[in-house]
Design an enzyme around this catalytic site. Structure first.
Site, PDB file in Angstrom:
ATOM      1  N   GLU A   1       4.037  28.574  27.582  1.00 59.71           N
ATOM      2  CA  GLU A   1       5.340  28.252  28.151  1.00 59.71           C
ATOM      3  C   GLU A   1       6.477  28.776  27.295  1.00 59.71           C
ATOM      4  O   GLU A   1       7.638  28.594  27.617  1.00 59.71           O
ATOM      5  CB  GLU A   1       5.465  26.746  28.373  1.00 59.71           C
ATOM      6  CG  GLU A   1       4.761  26.276  29.639  1.00 59.71           C
ATOM      7  CD  GLU A   1       3.243  26.438  29.576  1.00 59.71           C
ATOM      8  OE1 GLU A   1       2.655  26.136  28.522  1.00 59.71           O
ATOM      9  OE2 GLU A   1       2.653  26.891  30.577  1.00 59.71           O
TER      10      GLU A   1
ATOM     11  N   PRO B   1      11.811  36.706  29.686  1.00 60.71           N
ATOM     12  CA  PRO B   1      12.798  36.686  30.780  1.00 60.71           C
ATOM     13  C   PRO B   1      14.216  36.380  30.293  1.00 60.71           C
ATOM     14  O   PRO B   1      15.168  36.601  31.024  1.00 60.71           O
ATOM     15  CB  PRO B   1      12.298  35.571  31.703  1.00 60.71           C
ATOM     16  CG  PRO B   1      10.890  35.296  31.292  1.00 60.71           C
ATOM     17  CD  PRO B   1      10.783  35.672  29.860  1.00 60.71           C
TER      18      PRO B   1
ATOM     19  N   ASP C   1      13.837  63.761  36.423  1.00 58.69           N
ATOM     20  CA  ASP C   1      13.353  62.546  37.072  1.00 58.69           C
ATOM     21  C   ASP C   1      14.497  61.696  37.586  1.00 58.69           C
ATOM     22  O   ASP C   1      15.653  61.852  37.211  1.00 58.69           O
ATOM     23  CB  ASP C   1      12.444  61.734  36.142  1.00 58.69           C
ATOM     24  CG  ASP C   1      13.201  61.063  35.012  1.00 58.69           C
ATOM     25  OD1 ASP C   1      14.424  60.936  35.091  1.00 58.69           O
ATOM     26  OD2 ASP C   1      12.535  60.666  34.053  1.00 58.69           O
TER      27      ASP C   1
ATOM     28  N   ARG D   1       6.904  58.365  27.555  1.00 65.39           N
ATOM     29  CA  ARG D   1       7.051  59.586  28.361  1.00 65.39           C
ATOM     30  C   ARG D   1       8.299  60.384  27.992  1.00 65.39           C
ATOM     31  O   ARG D   1       8.404  61.546  28.331  1.00 65.39           O
ATOM     32  CB  ARG D   1       7.022  59.273  29.860  1.00 65.39           C
ATOM     33  CG  ARG D   1       8.219  58.562  30.390  1.00 65.39           C
ATOM     34  CD  ARG D   1       8.099  58.346  31.892  1.00 65.39           C
ATOM     35  NE  ARG D   1       8.336  59.555  32.681  1.00 65.39           N
ATOM     36  CZ  ARG D   1       9.545  60.082  32.911  1.00 65.39           C
ATOM     37  NH1 ARG D   1      10.611  59.536  32.380  1.00 65.39           N
ATOM     38  NH2 ARG D   1       9.664  61.160  33.643  1.00 65.39           N
TER      39      ARG D   1
HETATM   40  C1  9WO Z   1       6.640  29.296  31.698  1.00 61.68           C
HETATM   41  C2  9WO Z   1       7.020  28.018  32.053  1.00 61.68           C
HETATM   42  C3  9WO Z   1       6.343  27.004  32.735  1.00 61.68           C
HETATM   43  C4  9WO Z   1       7.017  25.797  32.943  1.00 61.68           C
HETATM   44  C5  9WO Z   1       8.303  25.619  32.476  1.00 61.68           C
HETATM   45  C6  9WO Z   1       8.967  26.648  31.820  1.00 61.68           C
HETATM   46  C7  9WO Z   1       8.304  27.818  31.611  1.00 61.68           C
HETATM   47  N1  9WO Z   1       8.721  28.945  31.019  1.00 61.68           N
HETATM   48  C8  9WO Z   1       7.720  29.790  31.048  1.00 61.68           C
HETATM   49  C9  9WO Z   1       7.854  31.083  30.428  1.00 61.68           C
HETATM   50  O1  9WO Z   1       8.937  31.628  30.430  1.00 61.68           O
HETATM   51  N2  9WO Z   1       6.738  31.600  29.858  1.00 61.68           N
HETATM   52  C10 9WO Z   1       6.814  32.856  29.202  1.00 61.68           C
HETATM   53  C11 9WO Z   1       5.643  33.719  29.601  1.00 61.68           C
HETATM   54  C12 9WO Z   1       6.862  32.710  27.730  1.00 61.68           C
HETATM   55  C13 9WO Z   1       7.040  34.065  27.084  1.00 61.68           C
HETATM   56  C14 9WO Z   1       6.018  35.068  27.612  1.00 61.68           C
HETATM   57  N3  9WO Z   1       5.940  35.004  29.025  1.00 61.68           N
HETATM   58  C15 9WO Z   1       6.634  35.857  29.815  1.00 61.68           C
HETATM   59  C16 9WO Z   1       7.316  37.010  29.488  1.00 61.68           C
HETATM   60  N4  9WO Z   1       6.750  35.713  31.103  1.00 61.68           N
HETATM   61  N5  9WO Z   1       7.534  36.655  31.612  1.00 61.68           N
HETATM   62  C17 9WO Z   1       7.878  37.474  30.663  1.00 61.68           C
HETATM   63  C18 9WO Z   1       8.740  38.586  30.871  1.00 61.68           C
HETATM   64  C19 9WO Z   1       9.011  39.465  29.853  1.00 61.68           C
HETATM   65  C20 9WO Z   1       9.893  40.522  30.097  1.00 61.68           C
HETATM   66  N6  9WO Z   1      10.450  40.670  31.302  1.00 61.68           N
HETATM   67  C21 9WO Z   1      10.197  39.821  32.298  1.00 61.68           C
HETATM   68  C22 9WO Z   1       9.325  38.760  32.106  1.00 61.68           C
END
Ligand code: 9WO
Length: 266
Positions: A128, A101, A181, A166
């Protein structure tokens, strides 16, 4: 796989994905156009189980965070080990992508950029987080598919792979559908219909049944612009509109000034 442009080479892309859930990633490569691209040799995909790169009895991939606090962090050593193995067996990749993220937003232009690279490596985070040294000293880029938290990076990596694959020449049966598209031109799609022409009294717009190709093309262009104006007006800033389309846009904006916003369900 249809017609190829003159001078367009049949290329293939290597994709390596590092994960603690290899079957989840396999599933994403096992269906549809992505699967066919693999079968056709356009994609040479390998999934690496992070646990294979541990050296302790329990095959631990995670550990507690220095400084304390809840939650576990993916250890650097197995991830560095996996990438080193990939370098030896598969060559030096131009992109090592961490999906998280915190990354730069993944968009269609980013998909186009990645589709021109010869080799993509994905590191899928879990728990995490991922040890910061992976981010700073191993990954060459960090990509986010949107502002939400998942349980891991695998689905995000699959989203990126899907959008990239794709675009590879020969992946989609009819190349015209890639050019046409939504987003190829920076506009949303126009509404599409198939048979029957009357479904429970719900009619297909007359113009589409007319056989008048000029009128149909015009209607579709207008609909794409109308929808983009209504739903994602910010996209119009970077859309490539020809003179006629700019005219359509001006008309539609005039129309909307009048009244009746929001009452069209479209
Ligand atoms: C979980 C968490 C729990 C308590 C406090 C802080 C915290 N951070 C996270 C977190 O960001 N976990 C991630 C889970 C760690 C890296 C992999 N994860 C992930 C990737 N979740 N969401 C994505 C992601 C990747 C690309 N685009 C959007 C979301």
């Amino acid at each position: 796989m249809g017609v190829r442009r003159v001078g367009e080479k049949l290329r293939y892309v290597k994709v390596d994905i590092i994960t603690i859930f290899p079957r989840l990633v396999d599933a994403g490569f096992g269906e549809g156009i992505v699967r066919r691209a693999v079968e056709r040799g356009l994609v040479d995909a390998r999934v690496w189980d992070l646990r294979e790169f541990t050296d302790d009895r329990h095959r631990s991939v995670d550990d507690v965070a220095f400084g304390g606090g809840p939650g576990m962090v993916l250890k650097p050593a197995p991830i560095f080990g996996a990438v080193e193995r990939i370098r030896r067996e598969r060559g030096d990749p131009p992109a090592i992508i961490l999906t998280s993220p915190q990354g730069r937003r993944f968009t269609q232009p980013e998909a186009e950029r990645l589709s021109r690279l010869s080799h993509l490596v994905f590191i899928c985070g879990r728990y995490e987080g991922v040890d910061e040294r992976v981010r700073e000293h191993l990954a060459t880029e960090e990509l986010s598919i949107g502002d939400y938290v998942l349980t891991g990076g695998e689905l995000a990596a699959l989203v990126v792979c899907d959008a990239v694959i794709r675009l590879l020449p020969g992946a989609v049966g009819d190349e015209r559908s890639v050019e046409a598209d939504s987003f190829a031109r920076g506009l949303l799609d126009y509404g599409q219909y198939t048979r029957p022409a009357d479904f429970r009294g719900l009619k297909v717009p007359e113009v589409l049944l007319s056989g008048h190709h000029g009128a149909i093309r015009q209607w579709r262009r207008r609909e794409a612009i109308r929808r983009t104006l209504e739903r994602r007006p910010e996209l119009l800033g970077s859309a490539s509109l020809d003179a006629e389309e700019q005219e359509l846009l001006r008309d539609l904006m005039e129309e909307r000034k009048g009244a009746n916003h929001g009452d069209k369900r479209d």
